[in-house]
Write a protein that holds these residues in place. Structure first.
Motif, PDB file in Angstrom:
ATOM      1  N   ASN A  79       0.801  -1.212   0.000  1.00  0.00           N
ATOM      2  CA  ASN A  79       0.000   0.000   0.000  1.00  0.00           C
ATOM      3  C   ASN A  79       0.842   1.274   0.000  1.00  0.00           C
ATOM      4  N   GLY A  80       2.108   1.151  -0.301  1.00  0.00           N
ATOM      5  CA  GLY A  80       2.966   2.317  -0.471  1.00  0.00           C
ATOM      6  C   GLY A  80       3.506   2.941   0.796  1.00  0.00           C
ATOM      7  N   ALA A  81       3.532   2.202   1.867  1.00  0.00           N
ATOM      8  CA  ALA A  81       4.057   2.723   3.130  1.00  0.00           C
ATOM      9  C   ALA A  81       5.199   1.830   3.598  1.00  0.00           C
ATOM     10  N   GLU A  82       5.789   2.210   4.700  1.00  0.00           N
ATOM     11  CA  GLU A  82       6.819   1.353   5.304  1.00  0.00           C
ATOM     12  C   GLU A  82       6.383   0.981   6.709  1.00  0.00           C
ATOM     13  N   LEU A  83       6.736  -0.229   7.098  1.00  0.00           N
ATOM     14  CA  LEU A  83       6.378  -0.735   8.419  1.00  0.00           C
ATOM     15  C   LEU A  83       7.350  -0.167   9.440  1.00  0.00           C
ATOM     16  N   ARG A  84       6.848   0.593  10.398  1.00  0.00           N
ATOM     17  CA  ARG A  84       7.693   1.170  11.440  1.00  0.00           C
ATOM     18  C   ARG A  84       7.761   0.280  12.676  1.00  0.00           C
ATOM     19  N   ASP A  85       6.621  -0.319  13.029  1.00  0.00           N
ATOM     20  CA  ASP A  85       6.588  -1.151  14.229  1.00  0.00           C
ATOM     21  C   ASP A  85       5.474  -2.177  14.075  1.00  0.00           C
ATOM     22  N   CYS A  86       5.713  -3.354  14.638  1.00  0.00           N
ATOM     23  CA  CYS A  86       4.724  -4.419  14.615  1.00  0.00           C
ATOM     24  C   CYS A  86       4.985  -5.316  15.816  1.00  0.00           C
ATOM     25  N   HIS A  87       3.957  -5.508  16.621  1.00  0.00           N
ATOM     26  CA  HIS A  87       4.108  -6.427  17.749  1.00  0.00           C
ATOM     27  C   HIS A  87       2.743  -6.957  18.181  1.00  0.00           C
ATOM     28  N   LEU A  88       2.817  -8.094  18.834  1.00  0.00           N
ATOM     29  CA  LEU A  88       1.607  -8.728  19.346  1.00  0.00           C
ATOM     30  C   LEU A  88       1.394  -8.326  20.795  1.00  0.00           C
ATOM     31  N   ASP A  89       0.135  -8.073  21.128  1.00  0.00           N
ATOM     32  CA  ASP A  89      -0.283  -7.820  22.497  1.00  0.00           C
ATOM     33  C   ASP A  89      -1.376  -8.844  22.776  1.00  0.00           C
ATOM     34  N   GLY A  90      -0.974 -10.001  23.242  1.00  0.00           N
ATOM     35  CA  GLY A  90      -1.892 -11.132  23.347  1.00  0.00           C
ATOM     36  C   GLY A  90      -2.158 -11.645  21.938  1.00  0.00           C
ATOM     37  N   LEU A  91      -3.400 -11.607  21.503  1.00  0.00           N
ATOM     38  CA  LEU A  91      -3.723 -11.956  20.121  1.00  0.00           C
ATOM     39  C   LEU A  91      -4.022 -10.717  19.277  1.00  0.00           C
ATOM     40  N   ASP A  92      -3.833  -9.536  19.850  1.00  0.00           N
ATOM     41  CA  ASP A  92      -4.008  -8.293  19.103  1.00  0.00           C
ATOM     42  C   ASP A  92      -2.690  -7.918  18.430  1.00  0.00           C
ATOM     43  N   LEU A  93      -2.760  -7.594  17.151  1.00  0.00           N
ATOM     44  CA  LEU A  93      -1.575  -7.153  16.417  1.00  0.00           C
ATOM     45  C   LEU A  93      -1.630  -5.643  16.288  1.00  0.00           C
ATOM     46  N   ILE A  94      -0.561  -4.982  16.684  1.00  0.00           N
ATOM     47  CA  ILE A  94      -0.464  -3.525  16.598  1.00  0.00           C
ATOM     48  C   ILE A  94       0.581  -3.193  15.537  1.00  0.00           C
ATOM     49  N   VAL A  95       0.155  -2.445  14.535  1.00  0.00           N
ATOM     50  CA  VAL A  95       1.000  -2.117  13.384  1.00  0.00           C
ATOM     51  C   VAL A  95       1.111  -0.604  13.270  1.00  0.00           C
ATOM     52  N   THR A  96       2.322  -0.109  13.049  1.00  0.00           N
ATOM     53  CA  THR A  96       2.552   1.313  12.789  1.00  0.00           C
ATOM     54  C   THR A  96       3.166   1.435  11.405  1.00  0.00           C
ATOM     55  N   ALA A  97       2.538   2.261  10.554  1.00  0.00           N
ATOM     56  CA  ALA A  97       2.995   2.468   9.182  1.00  0.00           C
ATOM     57  C   ALA A  97       3.355   3.933   8.988  1.00  0.00           C
ATOM     58  N   ALA A  98       4.259   4.203   8.051  1.00  0.00           N
ATOM     59  CA  ALA A  98       4.700   5.566   7.772  1.00  0.00           C
ATOM     60  C   ALA A  98       4.768   5.803   6.271  1.00  0.00           C
TER      61      ALA A  98
END
Length: 116
Positions: A79-98
């Motif tokens: 989608n034309g972005a870069e992945l800044r951060d990705c981690h699991l919090d239990g079964l929740d996935l938290i993604v940061t894109a830039a």
């Protein structure tokens, strides 16, 4: 020559200067608003990439962080972005894109996981 005639001679051409000044202000305002539009578009693009990455990666959260973040990264980059951060919090996935712009970087974060 009368005083009125001399006054008119001094003011000759001032309308041109005023018209050029107003034109310059309008152009500068247009450029500034275009840059605001670019920033808003970049922010929304980052949010879309983060949302889709989080949703795609959450489907693989049960397999672990490496698998989930790998899947999320593929969607974020597609989608034309870069992945800044990705981690699991239990079964929740938290993604940061830039998404980079000329004046900075627009970032957004998204969280996806099972419904409680």
């Amino acid at each position: 020559m009368t005083a009125l005639g001399r006054s008119r001679q001094r003011d000759r051409g001032s309308a041109t200067i005023w018209a050029l000044t107003v034109g310059l202000v309008v152009v500068l305002f247009g450029v500034a608003m275009a840059q605001v539009g670019v920033a808003i578009t970049a922010r929304r693009s980052a949010q879309v990439a983060a949302d889709l990455g989080a949703l795609a990666g959450a489907a693989r959260a049960i397999e672990g962080a490496a698998s989930a973040c790998g899947r999320a990264s593929a969607y974020v980059v597609a989608n034309g972005a870069e992945l800044r951060d990705c981690h699991l919090d239990g079964l929740d996935l938290i993604v940061t894109a830039a998404v980079p712009t000329r004046f900075g970087t627009a970032t957004a974060a998204a969280r996806a996981g099972p419904v409680a």
